[in-house]
Design an enzyme around this catalytic site. Structure first.
Site, PDB file in Angstrom:
ATOM      1  N   GLN A  14       0.872  -1.191   0.000  1.00 21.81           N
ATOM      2  CA  GLN A  14       0.000   0.000   0.000  1.00 21.81           C
ATOM      3  C   GLN A  14       0.906   1.238   0.000  1.00 21.81           C
ATOM      4  OE1 GLN A  14      -2.590   1.735  -0.376  1.00 21.81           O
ATOM      5  NE2 GLN A  14      -4.341   0.360  -0.429  1.00 21.81           N
ATOM      6  N   ASN A  73     -25.112  -3.493   2.151  1.00 22.80           N
ATOM      7  CA  ASN A  73     -24.192  -3.498   1.013  1.00 22.80           C
ATOM      8  C   ASN A  73     -24.459  -2.262   0.149  1.00 22.80           C
ATOM      9  OD1 ASN A  73     -23.002  -4.108  -1.627  1.00 22.80           O
ATOM     10  ND2 ASN A  73     -22.586  -6.101  -0.690  1.00 22.80           N
ATOM     11  N   THR A  76     -15.037   2.001  -0.197  1.00 26.29           N
ATOM     12  CA  THR A  76     -14.697   0.592  -0.050  1.00 26.29           C
ATOM     13  C   THR A  76     -13.302   0.422  -0.648  1.00 26.29           C
ATOM     14  OG1 THR A  76     -15.640   0.143  -2.211  1.00 26.29           O
ATOM     15  CG2 THR A  76     -17.107  -0.123  -0.319  1.00 26.29           C
ATOM     16  N   ALA A 136     -12.269  -0.828  -3.329  1.00 28.43           N
ATOM     17  CA  ALA A 136     -12.586  -1.344  -4.667  1.00 28.43           C
ATOM     18  C   ALA A 136     -11.348  -1.527  -5.552  1.00 28.43           C
ATOM     19  CB  ALA A 136     -13.565  -0.392  -5.356  1.00 28.43           C
ATOM     20  N   HIS A 137     -10.216  -0.909  -5.178  1.00 24.62           N
ATOM     21  CA  HIS A 137      -8.996  -1.099  -5.985  1.00 24.62           C
ATOM     22  C   HIS A 137      -8.590  -2.574  -6.000  1.00 24.62           C
ATOM     23  CE1 HIS A 137      -7.063  -1.143  -1.996  1.00 24.62           C
ATOM     24  NE2 HIS A 137      -6.164  -1.903  -2.596  1.00 24.62           N
ATOM     25  N   TYR A 142     -14.096  -5.484  -2.120  1.00 20.98           N
ATOM     26  CA  TYR A 142     -15.486  -5.078  -2.322  1.00 20.98           C
ATOM     27  C   TYR A 142     -16.359  -6.338  -2.228  1.00 20.98           C
ATOM     28  CZ  TYR A 142     -19.473  -2.518  -4.230  1.00 20.98           C
ATOM     29  OH  TYR A 142     -20.698  -1.918  -4.392  1.00 20.98           O
ATOM     30  N   TYR A 146     -13.281   8.715  -4.471  1.00 21.17           N
ATOM     31  CA  TYR A 146     -12.377   9.031  -3.385  1.00 21.17           C
ATOM     32  C   TYR A 146     -11.096   8.185  -3.373  1.00 21.17           C
ATOM     33  CZ  TYR A 146     -10.840  11.232   0.838  1.00 21.17           C
ATOM     34  OH  TYR A 146     -10.093  11.937   1.738  1.00 21.17           O
ATOM     35  N   CYS A 190      -1.235  16.865   9.667  1.00 21.44           N
ATOM     36  CA  CYS A 190      -1.531  18.256   9.390  1.00 21.44           C
ATOM     37  C   CYS A 190      -1.082  18.584   7.974  1.00 21.44           C
ATOM     38  CB  CYS A 190      -0.782  19.069  10.435  1.00 21.44           C
ATOM     39  SG  CYS A 190      -0.399  20.696  10.013  1.00 21.44           S
ATOM     40  N   GLY A 221      -2.977   2.732  -3.110  1.00 23.53           N
ATOM     41  CA  GLY A 221      -4.140   3.599  -3.390  1.00 23.53           C
ATOM     42  C   GLY A 221      -5.012   3.044  -4.490  1.00 23.53           C
TER      43      GLY A 221
HETATM   44  P1  NAD Z   1     -10.219  -1.467   4.100  1.00 25.51           P
HETATM   45  O1  NAD Z   1      -9.909  -2.710   3.340  1.00 25.51           O
HETATM   46  O2  NAD Z   1      -9.691  -1.330   5.484  1.00 25.51           O
HETATM   47  O3  NAD Z   1     -11.815  -1.239   4.214  1.00 25.51           O
HETATM   48  C1  NAD Z   1     -12.739  -1.415   3.173  1.00 25.51           C
HETATM   49  C2  NAD Z   1     -14.128  -1.485   3.831  1.00 25.51           C
HETATM   50  O4  NAD Z   1     -15.141  -1.542   2.839  1.00 25.51           O
HETATM   51  C3  NAD Z   1     -14.289  -2.730   4.705  1.00 25.51           C
HETATM   52  O5  NAD Z   1     -14.697  -2.341   5.989  1.00 25.51           O
HETATM   53  C4  NAD Z   1     -15.367  -3.533   3.982  1.00 25.51           C
HETATM   54  O6  NAD Z   1     -16.162  -4.314   4.851  1.00 25.51           O
HETATM   55  C5  NAD Z   1     -16.171  -2.434   3.299  1.00 25.51           C
HETATM   56  N1  NAD Z   1     -16.906  -2.908   2.135  1.00 25.51           N
HETATM   57  C6  NAD Z   1     -16.459  -3.717   1.141  1.00 25.51           C
HETATM   58  N2  NAD Z   1     -17.417  -3.933   0.232  1.00 25.51           N
HETATM   59  C7  NAD Z   1     -18.510  -3.228   0.647  1.00 25.51           C
HETATM   60  C8  NAD Z   1     -19.805  -3.050   0.104  1.00 25.51           C
HETATM   61  N3  NAD Z   1     -20.145  -3.619  -1.039  1.00 25.51           N
HETATM   62  N4  NAD Z   1     -20.676  -2.268   0.777  1.00 25.51           N
HETATM   63  C9  NAD Z   1     -20.324  -1.674   1.946  1.00 25.51           C
HETATM   64  N5  NAD Z   1     -19.095  -1.835   2.518  1.00 25.51           N
HETATM   65  C10 NAD Z   1     -18.199  -2.588   1.862  1.00 25.51           C
HETATM   66  O7  NAD Z   1      -9.724  -0.279   3.186  1.00 25.51           O
HETATM   67  P2  NAD Z   1      -9.364   1.226   3.638  1.00 25.51           P
HETATM   68  O8  NAD Z   1      -8.018   1.266   4.261  1.00 25.51           O
HETATM   69  O9  NAD Z   1     -10.511   1.813   4.364  1.00 25.51           O
HETATM   70  O10 NAD Z   1      -9.217   1.903   2.198  1.00 25.51           O
HETATM   71  C11 NAD Z   1     -10.346   2.068   1.359  1.00 25.51           C
HETATM   72  C12 NAD Z   1      -9.936   2.569  -0.013  1.00 25.51           C
HETATM   73  O11 NAD Z   1      -9.462   3.907   0.058  1.00 25.51           O
HETATM   74  C13 NAD Z   1      -8.803   1.759  -0.652  1.00 25.51           C
HETATM   75  O12 NAD Z   1      -9.076   1.544  -2.011  1.00 25.51           O
HETATM   76  C14 NAD Z   1      -7.605   2.632  -0.476  1.00 25.51           C
HETATM   77  O13 NAD Z   1      -6.602   2.386  -1.456  1.00 25.51           O
HETATM   78  C15 NAD Z   1      -8.236   4.000  -0.649  1.00 25.51           C
HETATM   79  N6  NAD Z   1      -7.455   5.074  -0.026  1.00 25.51           N
HETATM   80  C16 NAD Z   1      -7.799   6.353  -0.362  1.00 25.51           C
HETATM   81  C17 NAD Z   1      -7.088   7.411   0.207  1.00 25.51           C
HETATM   82  C18 NAD Z   1      -7.419   8.828  -0.108  1.00 25.51           C
HETATM   83  O14 NAD Z   1      -6.718   9.716   0.332  1.00 25.51           O
HETATM   84  N7  NAD Z   1      -8.477   9.090  -0.801  1.00 25.51           N
HETATM   85  C19 NAD Z   1      -6.055   7.170   1.109  1.00 25.51           C
HETATM   86  C20 NAD Z   1      -5.773   5.868   1.449  1.00 25.51           C
HETATM   87  C21 NAD Z   1      -6.490   4.831   0.886  1.00 25.51           C
END
Ligand code: NAD
Length: 549
Positions: free
Chosen positions: A123, A235, A257, A259-260, A266, A315, A403, A485
């Protein structure tokens, strides 16, 4: 092997504070309070890991304990492969995670290698040992929502507005609290009840229900008084279309979620968590088909919300690519949050800077909060954030603060912290670092570098230059990763950590590294044609730029 507890206090377990910081932050990433699934070394973001396997973890710990002050440990995708004599000024650790020759950088190829134990998905901050729990993303989410308030609602905050999203995982779990800090009520759909309960325990979420009507009525009842956050057990692929069908219109809609990660991130509609796990094991192709169908259903609903007037955004979880792969051709009409809301910050070298009290003592962070508020009182946005964070965020593992700070500000904060350590006003050294999701450290065309002004989205020289420059400038450890990401094939990014141990030498390193690290972000954006970056350079910076002087 049982993962040891993170050492705290002033006593060293290694031969110097720089090795000690690496040891403490590696173990902090795997603290049960901090990590998603420490037994499997998974920290966050789908399968983002801190070490390849238990044996590798054990050997990393032993290596850090024996590492001399002029040696450098090499980590190859979560495995310690060599220790070389370098110099005292060199980084103590160099990390490369999940690198794959570009033509081979596909999910199928990578995850097959991963299953065979040959590589590891790091990650962003998982495999580079500077994850600080859900706090690590909270200000990014707060800044995004605050920018939506300004840009879309011409207001300072989202008071009276409702934010609908999904995923209460390690990063997504920040959403309800960030929304509240930005003034909005929120409904976050989560399929796993234990994740909802974890967020309530951590004070990131107020309450939960499994009933759509009830979720909205909780918000209606409280919206006059104060924002409230509701976890909605369900869901997202079922809940979003159902909300749309009932003609309820949230003001802002997204999804977080994981989704990556098609195979783990997902959960498809119609399956319980156990059923999903069993189908995934038995028949991965059928499983993926269900995931794609569900993501498409959710994406169609998001576009439905957009057509009726909601502000929608992707996001940073590669949700749009998955929806497109699943056959939804409109997926990319969901705007990405970086070009819409965060690029303005990246242009001036601002990004998610952070610091961690290696002592384990929360008072060290509060003392730093106080000093920043005093010395940087003219920066009202920063001081407002420090107060919000202090009053709302419960620490996970080693106490830390995040920050968003821009070019020049990071150096100022770093020096101020080192000074407090020097004077003994903070009880032990402090680690300074950042997310890889930053101004000059990442190439990720679906996220940080989406729609760059000059079309340079996929140019990946910048994160490599960033890592090399941080290494020669005196960072304590430096990492280069692939795939964080937005997933395999979609990003290259770099990170660093630097120890403020209260010495004069640390002050010099801080000046060099923090100037270089966000300076390269300013150059990257100036090079792509962003005026504010060029203006910043024109006002005077501590680096030279042959093209923009
Ligand atoms: P994670 O694996 O800890 O959590 C994913 C969550 O989604 C789990 O709790 C899971 O139960 C839930 N989920 C899965 N399918 C679902 C569905 N169909 N309906 C409802 N809930 C569902 O992941 P995370 O650490 O929370 O990261 C989430 C995403 O954000 C990743 O793709 C990550 O790469 C991305 N991310 C974005 C940023 C940003 O700045 N925007 C930063 C870090 C990570």
């Amino acid at each position: 092997m049982n993962i040891p507890k993170t050492p705290t206090g002033k006593k060293l377990n290694t031969k110097g504070w720089r090795q000690e910081a690496a040891l403490r932050l590696l173990l902090n990433n795997l603290d049960p309070e901090v990590a998603k699934d420490p037994a499997n070394l998974i920290v966050y973001g789908g399968k983002g890991k801190a070490a390849r396997n238990m044996e590798a973890l054990q050997k990393i710990i032993e290596s850090l304990k024996s590492l001399e002050n002029d040696e450098t440990l090499l980590i190859q995708s979560g495995k310690p492969v060599g220790i070389f004599k370098t110099t005292e000024e060199s980084p103590r650790v160099l990390i490369s995670n999940a690198q794959i020759v570009p033509r081979w950088a596909t999910d199928d190829y990578f995850w097959d290698l991963e299953r065979r134990g040959l590589t590891m998905f790091g990650q962003m901050t998982a495999g580079s040992w500077i994850y600080i729990g859900t706090q690590g993303i909270i200000q990014g989410t707060y800044e995004t929502l605050s920018a939506i308030a300004k840009k879309n609602f011409h207001s300072d905050d989202l008071r009276g507005k409702t934010y609908l999203s999904s995923g209460l995982g390690e990063m997504g779990g920040a959403q309800p609290l960030a929304a509240k800090m930005a003034g909005a009520s929120s409904i976050v759909v989560e399929v796993d009840r234990s994740k909802i309960e974890r967020r309530i325990r951590g004070r990131y979420l107020d309450t939960w229900t499994d009933d759509i009507e009830r979720a909205f009525s909780i918000i209606r009842e409280s919206s006059d008084k104060a924002p409230v956050s509701v976890g909605l057990l369900g869901n997202a692929a079922d809940v979003y279309p159902e909300i749309l069908k009932r003609n309820i219109l949230p003001d802002v809609v997204s999804d977080q979620t994981a989704a990556h990660d098609l195979d783990n991130g997902y959960i498809p509609s119609g399956l319980s968590l156990d059923e999903a796990a069993s189908l995934r094991e038995r028949d991965i192709n059928s499983y993926r088909k269900l995931v794609y169908n569900s993501i498409v259903k959710e994406a169609e609903a998001i576009i439905g919300f957009k057509r009726r007037g909601s502000v929608v955004f992707d996001y940073g979880n590669d949700f749009r690519t998955r929806a497109k792969e699943g056959g939804f051709s409109d997926a990319f009409t969901i705007p990405g949050y970086v070009p819409e809301y965060i690029r303005d910050l990246f242009e001036v070298g601002s990004g998610p800077f952070r610091w961690v009290a290696l002592s384990g003592n929360p008072d060290d962070i509060y003392r730093i909060d106080e000093e920043i508020s005093r010395q940087m009182s003219d920066n009202r946005h920063l001081v407002k954030w420090i107060n919000l964070a202090k009053n709302n965020i419960k620490f996970q593992g080693l106490p830390a603060r995040i920050c968003y700070a821009g070019y020049g500000e990071r150096e100022k904060i770093g020096l101020l912290i080192n000074d407090l350590v020097m004077k003994g006003e903070v009880s032990a050294p402090v680690a300074l670092g950042r997310d890889h999701h930053d101004t000059g450290s990442v190439a990720s065309p679906y996220r940080e570098t989406e729609s760059m002004k000059d079309g340079s989205d996929a140019i990946a020289d910048w994160p490599i230059l960033n890592a090399l420059l941080n290494a020669v400038s005196g960072a304590t450890w430096v990492s280069v990763h692939h795939g964080g990401g937005t997933g395999i094939g979609n990003s290259i990014h770099a990170g660093f950590v630097l120890v403020a141990d209260g010495t004069e030498e640390a002050s010099m390193r801080i000046s060099r590294v923090l100037n270089a690290d966000s300076g390269i972000g300013v150059i990257r954006h100036a090079d792509a044609g962003y005026e504010r970056s060029r203006e910043l350079i024109g006002r005077g910076v501590k680096f030279r730029t042959p093209y923009f002087e």
